[in-house]
Design an enzyme around this catalytic site. Structure first.
Site, mmCIF file in Angstrom:
data_model
loop_
_atom_site.group_PDB
_atom_site.id
_atom_site.type_symbol
_atom_site.label_atom_id
_atom_site.label_comp_id
_atom_site.label_asym_id
_atom_site.label_seq_id
_atom_site.Cartn_x
_atom_site.Cartn_y
_atom_site.Cartn_z
ATOM 1 N N LYS A 1 -0.769 -9.654 2.858
ATOM 2 C CA LYS A 1 -0.014 -9.168 4.016
ATOM 3 C C LYS A 1 -0.914 -8.262 4.832
ATOM 4 O O LYS A 1 -1.712 -7.503 4.265
ATOM 5 C CB LYS A 1 1.233 -8.385 3.573
ATOM 6 C CG LYS A 1 1.996 -7.793 4.757
ATOM 7 C CD LYS A 1 3.385 -7.302 4.376
ATOM 8 C CE LYS A 1 3.422 -5.935 3.746
ATOM 9 N NZ LYS A 1 2.877 -4.846 4.572
ATOM 10 N N GLU B 1 9.837 -4.146 10.220
ATOM 11 C CA GLU B 1 10.168 -2.823 9.655
ATOM 12 C C GLU B 1 10.694 -1.893 10.744
ATOM 13 O O GLU B 1 10.066 -1.738 11.808
ATOM 14 C CB GLU B 1 8.921 -2.214 8.982
ATOM 15 C CG GLU B 1 9.221 -0.840 8.381
ATOM 16 C CD GLU B 1 8.180 -0.338 7.390
ATOM 17 O OE1 GLU B 1 7.229 -1.090 7.073
ATOM 18 O OE2 GLU B 1 8.331 0.812 6.946
ATOM 19 N N ASP C 1 -1.056 -6.282 -0.145
ATOM 20 C CA ASP C 1 -1.390 -5.690 1.158
ATOM 21 C C ASP C 1 -2.892 -5.552 1.359
ATOM 22 O O ASP C 1 -3.615 -5.111 0.448
ATOM 23 C CB ASP C 1 -0.817 -4.270 1.229
ATOM 24 C CG ASP C 1 0.449 -4.189 2.057
ATOM 25 O OD1 ASP C 1 0.711 -5.096 2.861
ATOM 26 O OD2 ASP C 1 1.187 -3.193 1.881
ATOM 27 N N ASP D 1 0.837 -1.201 0.000
ATOM 28 C CA ASP D 1 0.000 0.000 0.000
ATOM 29 C C ASP D 1 0.877 1.259 0.000
ATOM 30 O O ASP D 1 0.362 2.378 -0.067
ATOM 31 C CB ASP D 1 -1.002 -0.008 1.156
ATOM 32 C CG ASP D 1 -0.339 -0.076 2.507
ATOM 33 O OD1 ASP D 1 0.904 -0.094 2.570
ATOM 34 O OD2 ASP D 1 -1.076 -0.101 3.522
ATOM 35 N N SER D 2 2.207 1.071 0.006
ATOM 36 C CA SER D 2 3.118 2.198 -0.214
ATOM 37 C C SER D 2 2.864 2.823 -1.581
ATOM 38 O O SER D 2 3.312 3.936 -1.850
ATOM 39 C CB SER D 2 4.580 1.746 -0.105
ATOM 40 O OG SER D 2 4.808 0.599 -0.901
ATOM 41 N N GLU E 1 -0.931 -5.806 8.647
ATOM 42 C CA GLU E 1 -0.090 -5.204 9.681
ATOM 43 C C GLU E 1 -0.597 -5.528 11.081
ATOM 44 O O GLU E 1 -1.815 -5.571 11.321
ATOM 45 C CB GLU E 1 -0.061 -3.676 9.495
ATOM 46 C CG GLU E 1 0.601 -3.258 8.187
ATOM 47 C CD GLU E 1 0.752 -1.745 8.055
ATOM 48 O OE1 GLU E 1 0.397 -1.000 8.992
ATOM 49 O OE2 GLU E 1 1.239 -1.307 6.989
HETATM 50 O O1 KIV Z 1 3.578 -1.152 1.615
HETATM 51 C C1 KIV Z 1 4.758 -1.498 1.591
HETATM 52 O O2 KIV Z 1 5.498 -1.209 0.646
HETATM 53 C C2 KIV Z 1 5.278 -2.282 2.702
HETATM 54 C C3 KIV Z 1 6.758 -2.519 2.751
HETATM 55 C C4 KIV Z 1 7.426 -1.295 3.171
HETATM 56 C C5 KIV Z 1 7.120 -3.688 3.600
HETATM 57 O O3 KIV Z 1 4.542 -2.690 3.547
#
Ligand code: KIV
Length: 278
Positions: free
Chosen positions: A125, A191, A95, A56-57, A127
């Site tokens: 993934k 992280e 994510d 989600d970056s 969090e």
């Molecule tokens: O969203 C993302 O890119 C991440 C990485 C920084 C692990 O969660």
């Protein structure tokens, strides 16, 4: 070259979670990068990257938003689908965006199913230390990568981009790592945590740890590709190494294009069609 390609073991055509876990058992480092589109996914797959994370970056680095909190499920689906279709070999992880799993276990399982159905990814993934949710998603047949330490979706609660797990908090982090492993996560991202605790967690867990700003003692490393290869021009975090300066290559190419259009040297005869000819 993937760690697989460099060993005696024949490289699998498609990496599954069991291959990633075997890499830890065999002491082979796991390479992971973010990817948000088909072009980068194909290049990174050809370069031998083991895991592609549709993170989600994307909110910050692709869509120009202030925070990852602004990502929606539909946006993750659009990006995840492009990556999964273009890169059949790496393990593709998508994510769960903010707001799509915190309300209840039912909501989280529903989102995980939707992402798997609509993207063709291999895993999701999420969090935080959420053992109940992780085990429910795993029970639905979906591999889960956990994410501990600094978790960007909680940046406000954590008071900004701050290193997590320092001092006594390191033992809480270790407990959380055990908890996500016991819940069935196949791997965990660590992280922005001190390298000492990241190493201890790595040695304690059976599942692979993938570090970002967690030192050199984790089983694998992940970076946001636009940071690592210099497409973004802002200040990168301390843990990022710039492996390339893609922004300069692109800018240079764009300048040459503008100049060639301006002086009419482009298109040339060979780049044009003729009525009766070729
Ligand atoms: O969203 C993302 O890119 C991440 C990485 C920084 C692990 O969660």
């Amino acid at each position: 070259m993937s760690a697989y390609g460099s060993s005696e073991t024949p490289a699998p055509k498609r990496l599954r979670t069991r291959h990633i876990q075997a890499m830890k058992a065999e002491g082979r480092p796991i390479s992971a990068l973010t990817s948000y589109d088909a072009l980068s996914a194909k290049i990174f797959a050809e370069a031998g990257v083991d895991i592609l994370l549709v993170g989600d970056s994307a909110a910050n680095v692709v869509l120009g938003r202030q925070s990852t909190l602004e990502m929606s499920v539909d946006e993750m689906v659009m990006l995840g689908r492009a990556v999964a279709a273009a890169a059949p070999r790496p393990l593709v992880v998508v994510d769960l965006p903010f707001g799509s799993y915190e309300v209840s276990t039912q909501q989280g399982v529903g989102t995980a199913i939707e992402l798997m159905k609509r993207t063709g990814a291999d895993a999701v993934k999420l969090e935080g230390d959420r053992p109940e949710l992780i085990s429910a998603v795993v029970n639905a047949g979906i591999p889960v990568m956990a994410h501990l330490g600094f978790t960007p979706q909680s940046e406000h609660a954590l008071g900004g981009f701050v290193v997590q797990g320092k001092g006594e908090a390191g033992q809480d982090l270790l407990r959380s790592a055990r908890s996500v492993q016991d819940a069935g996560a196949f791997a965990v991202v660590l992280e922005m945590v001190p390298q000492e605790i990241a190493r201890e967690i790595t040695q304690t867990l059976d599942i692979p740890t993938i570090g970002i700003g967690a030192g050199n003692g984790t089983d694998g490393q992940i970076l946001v590709w636009t940071d690592a290869f210099g497409l973004g021009r802002g200040r990168a975090p301390r843990f990022v190494r710039r492996f390339a300066d893609v922004a300069s290559v692109l800018e240079d190419a764009a300048r040459k294009y503008v100049q060639s259009v301006g002086d009419r040297s482009f298109p040339a005869e060979a780049e044009s069609f003729s009525d009766g000819g070729k």
